[in-house]
Design a protein around this motif. Structure first.
Motif, PDB file in Angstrom:
ATOM      1  N   VAL A 200      58.038  52.771  24.498  1.00  0.00           N
ATOM      2  CA  VAL A 200      58.246  51.339  24.734  1.00  0.00           C
ATOM      3  C   VAL A 200      58.329  50.581  23.408  1.00  0.00           C
ATOM      4  N   ALA A 201      57.489  50.947  22.445  1.00  0.00           N
ATOM      5  CA  ALA A 201      57.517  50.262  21.145  1.00  0.00           C
ATOM      6  C   ALA A 201      58.880  50.413  20.488  1.00  0.00           C
ATOM      7  N   ALA A 202      59.462  51.611  20.567  1.00  0.00           N
ATOM      8  CA  ALA A 202      60.773  51.833  19.962  1.00  0.00           C
ATOM      9  C   ALA A 202      61.849  51.015  20.664  1.00  0.00           C
ATOM     10  N   ILE A 203      61.756  50.910  21.982  1.00  0.00           N
ATOM     11  CA  ILE A 203      62.739  50.107  22.725  1.00  0.00           C
ATOM     12  C   ILE A 203      62.592  48.635  22.380  1.00  0.00           C
ATOM     13  N   VAL A 204      61.368  48.149  22.304  1.00  0.00           N
ATOM     14  CA  VAL A 204      61.122  46.743  21.938  1.00  0.00           C
ATOM     15  C   VAL A 204      61.687  46.448  20.554  1.00  0.00           C
ATOM     16  N   GLN A 205      61.585  47.411  19.651  1.00  0.00           N
ATOM     17  CA  GLN A 205      62.093  47.230  18.292  1.00  0.00           C
ATOM     18  C   GLN A 205      63.608  47.438  18.193  1.00  0.00           C
ATOM     19  N   ARG A 206      64.235  47.755  19.319  1.00  0.00           N
ATOM     20  CA  ARG A 206      65.678  47.976  19.374  1.00  0.00           C
ATOM     21  C   ARG A 206      66.103  49.131  18.458  1.00  0.00           C
TER      22      ARG A 206
END
Length: 231
Positions: A200-206
């Motif tokens: 999720v963190a990677a997705i939030v960071q695009r």
């Protein structure tokens, strides 16, 4: 005339389970007796340990054995010839292999395409999962919801439909019991929670590459846990 035998289209693990069931119902193993180790059974039957493990889970679903993680499989009793194995066309190991092919790409696409409301949904679901983890619980439904929210965020309806089919297969009896056993292992639950936070963190960071790598690492870990943590 040629004498031909019908070709079985049953999954190999169910054919193996048939053999072990027949031995149990014939009285070769008494109720309460521990079956030989996975390694010995797999060698005797000429199959891989993953296939043997799926067979034991199928026998457990049928009520013929009890699988104790880290110990082995024990015959339950009394038994009758009517005990039947779950009839399903999917192997838990095969399902995981296909998820490994598709879900890292879904995560990478989601990092590029997910809408703000999709990010909010991921944060909400992750919060529910963390609340369960804090209480030493695990919810397969929140797990499913998170992964399908990522698939939804990828913006490809066909990919979303395919992943939905795979996750529906997770509700089949053998697959569900397989993952229920994993959920009893505290360190597995903790690692899966950390994996989900990283995805999720990677997705939030695009960050598509990081999202792909995090999802791949997560599925590799679960695949290894399905095969390596039981004995």
């Amino acid at each position: 005339m040629m004498k031909l035998q019908a070709v079985s289209n049953r999954k190999l693990y169910l054919q193996i389970a048939d053999q072990i069931r027949d031995q149990i119902t014939a009285g070769a193993a008494a109720p309460g007796k521990q079956l030989p180790s996975e390694r010995d059974l797999a060698a005797s039957l000429g199959v891989s340990r993953p296939t043997l493990r799926e067979a034991l889970i199928a026998l457990e679903v049928a009520g013929l054995v009890e699988v104790r993680v880290g110990v082995g499989a024990f015959v339950r009793g009394p038994q009758s010839p009517g005990d039947h194995l779950p009839e399903q066309s999917h192997s838990p190991i095969e399902i995981m292999a296909v998820r490994r092919m598709l879900e890292p790409e879904a995560a990478a696409l989601a990092a590029q395409s997910i809408a703000p409301e999709g990010l909010a949904r991921l944060a909400e679901v992750l919060g529910h999962m963390q609340a369960d983890a804090d209480q030493d619980r695990w919810s397969s439904e929140w797990d499913r919801t998170l992964h399908l929210a990522i698939a939804e965020g990828a913006g490809n309806s066909m990919l979303r439909e395919i992943l939905d089919i795979l996750w529906n297969s997770r509700s089949e009896e053998v697959d569900k019991r397989f993952h229920d056993h994993l959920a009893t292992i505290s360190e597995v639950r903790q690692q899966i929670m950390e994996d989900h936070r990283a995805i999720v963190a990677a997705i939030v960071q695009r960050d598509g590459e990081a999202a792909r790598a995090a999802m791949a690492a997560h599925l590799d870990y679960v695949s290894a846990a399905m095969l390596n943590t039981w004995e």
